[in-house]
Design an enzyme around this catalytic site. Structure first.
Site, PDB file in Angstrom:
ATOM      1  N   LYS A  72      29.210  47.594  66.441  1.00 28.45           N
ATOM      2  CA  LYS A  72      28.921  46.310  67.098  1.00 28.45           C
ATOM      3  C   LYS A  72      30.186  45.450  67.184  1.00 28.45           C
ATOM      4  CE  LYS A  72      27.188  42.511  68.643  1.00 28.45           C
ATOM      5  NZ  LYS A  72      26.739  42.333  70.030  1.00 28.45           N
ATOM      6  N   CYS A 104      30.606  34.842  70.187  1.00 33.72           N
ATOM      7  CA  CYS A 104      30.762  36.242  69.762  1.00 33.72           C
ATOM      8  C   CYS A 104      32.173  36.776  69.975  1.00 33.72           C
ATOM      9  CB  CYS A 104      29.796  37.110  70.551  1.00 33.72           C
ATOM     10  SG  CYS A 104      28.153  36.499  70.488  1.00 33.72           S
TER      11      CYS A 104
END
Ligand code: SAJ
Length: 399
Positions: A197, A251
């Site tokens: 991720k 992010c």
């Protein structure tokens, strides 16, 4: 089986809604009392039409909300995991705070599924930290890949990775998600799920930094960066992303730092890419100053269009636009004029936009909202500095 989804944000709330819609009894919890009140009273605005429908049809029957976590067999944690500005390491305090509450709540065994993006090795650290106090917690990691602004579609259609220590735990979680996930659900060990991720977003950040450096070189060569990248991308194995005024959001500008913080000796490229992207707002400011000098403009003649971190999403976190505004304020003592359609009520939007345009000679495009495309006629007479190289009028100044 009760499922407690903790953190009613961009990922947690849609996940809670979908799990409830597909037959689970879900309690969504968040320590933001106002948010919980709005969710319970059905006054929370949910932009995505499917999620909105599912929310209204589930709330009060299979979907409930509470401002503290509740006893449950499964807890899905989707709380923020920022990075520590000094150490660059992931800040786990939100997660610690939640797990401390869960231990007090649950007498029986329970499963914690961490959806928040975390640095590799975090779950192992949590196991060591908590399993000393009791043996009833099992952990798993199911990172999300939700592109804000396209949440419902991506939650349903994106492939999903679930990091679990054994096939039993994987199957429990897979059976939950496969109720709404049409994409492939892959089982990996937890460490691989954590790292994969983080590197997805790190890859994107490095690629954007590459595009930004190309744009700076193109400016020196008086070439159009978007055209050069378009030509290079004609190669079957080249896919360069787009340059812009910097990288925002919660992010992409955050996750790569986890790797720099944990592996400082082995992340020269990742660190350098972060630094390139973080310098873009200052580069845009210098370009604005040189344009204003060249055309003898006052800073009062200049307006910034777009304050969100990306197109068509009402999310201002880490937005490069605010870095540019703050920089002008600190060096020139001026609050540059700015406009973002997401800052205006629909009924006042058009008049406020025209008023913004009336007061400026140069519009600096930082975000290409659909609103801009729909109102492009109103800016064509202005001087335009397009930091995303998407407007192709002959007089447009490009990044
Ligand atoms: N940006 C560029 N050039 C590009 C693409 C983006 O300058 O070619 C800028 C955007 O303007 C924005 C920033 O980068 O300021 C981040 O935008 P984004 O669309 O790349 O990322 P997010 O944060 O909206 O979503 C990302 C996605 N991750 C990847 O695409 C690998 C999403 O799938 C993740 O789920 C999400 O981060 C997350 O939550 O991790």
């Amino acid at each position: 089986m009760i499922i407690n989804v903790i953190g009613m944000g961009h990922v947690g709330l849609p996940t809670a809604i979908l799990l409830a819609h597909y037959g689970n009894r879900v309690i969504g919890t968040d320590n933001n009392d106002e948010l919980i009140k709005s969710l319970v009273s059905k006054t929370k605005i949910i932009d995505d039409e499917f999620l909105r429908q599912y929310y209204f049809s589930s709330v009060g029957s299979s979907l409930f909300f509470n401002n503290v976590p509740v006893t449950a067999e499964i807890h899905i944690i989707a709380v923020p995991t920022p990075f520590n500005k000094e150490t660059k390491k992931v800040d786990l305090n939100y997660i610690y705070n939640v797990i401390d509450q869960l231990i007090l709540l649950n007498q029986k065994e329970f499963l914690i599924v961490v959806e928040s993006t975390i640095s590799p090795g975090t779950i192992n650290h949590l196991k060591l930290k908590y399993n000393q106090v009791n043996k009833k917690i099992s952990f798993a990691h199911s990172p999300e890949r939700v592109m804000p602004g396209n949440t419902y579609y991506e939650l349903i259609n994106n492939n999903r990775t679930i990091g679990a220590d054994n096939i039993e735990t994987f199957n429990v979680i897979k059976n939950l998600y496969k109720e709404f996930v049409k994409g492939e659900i892959t089982h990996t060990d937890i460490l691989s799920a954590e790292l994969s991720k983080v590197i997805e977003n790190t890859f994107r950040d490095v690629n954007i930094a590459f595009a930004n450096e190309i744009a700076i070189i193109c400016n020196k060569l008086k070439l159009d960066a978007s055209k050069i990248i378009e030509v290079a991308n004609l190669h079957p194995r080249v896919n360069i992303l787009s340059p812009g005024p910097g990288v925002g959001g919660h992010c992409i500008p955050v996750d790569p730092w986890f790797l720099v913080g944990d592996f400082p000796e082995n992340t020269q490229l990742i660190r350098a890419a972060r630094e390139v992207n973080d310098k873009m707002p200052e580069y845009i400011k210098l370009r604005i100053l040189s344009i204003s000098d060249y055309y003898n403009l006052s800073l009062n003649d200049i307006g910034l269009y777009g304050l969100t971190y990306k197109e068509n999403v009402k999310d201002f976190r880490e937005s490069p636009s605010f870095r540019i505004l703050e920089s002008f304020k600190s060096t020139h003592g001026i609050n540059l004029k700015s406009f973002d359609p997401f800052n205006h009520e629909p009924e006042a939007l058009d008049s406020n936009f025209l008023m913004f345009l009336k007061g400026i000679k140069l519009i600096v495009i930082l975000v290409h909202h659909d609103h801009l495309r729909l109102n492009i006629e109103f800016i064509k007479e202005k001087m335009i500095f397009d930091t995303k190289n998407k407007i192709h009028y002959s007089h447009v100044i490009k990044l």
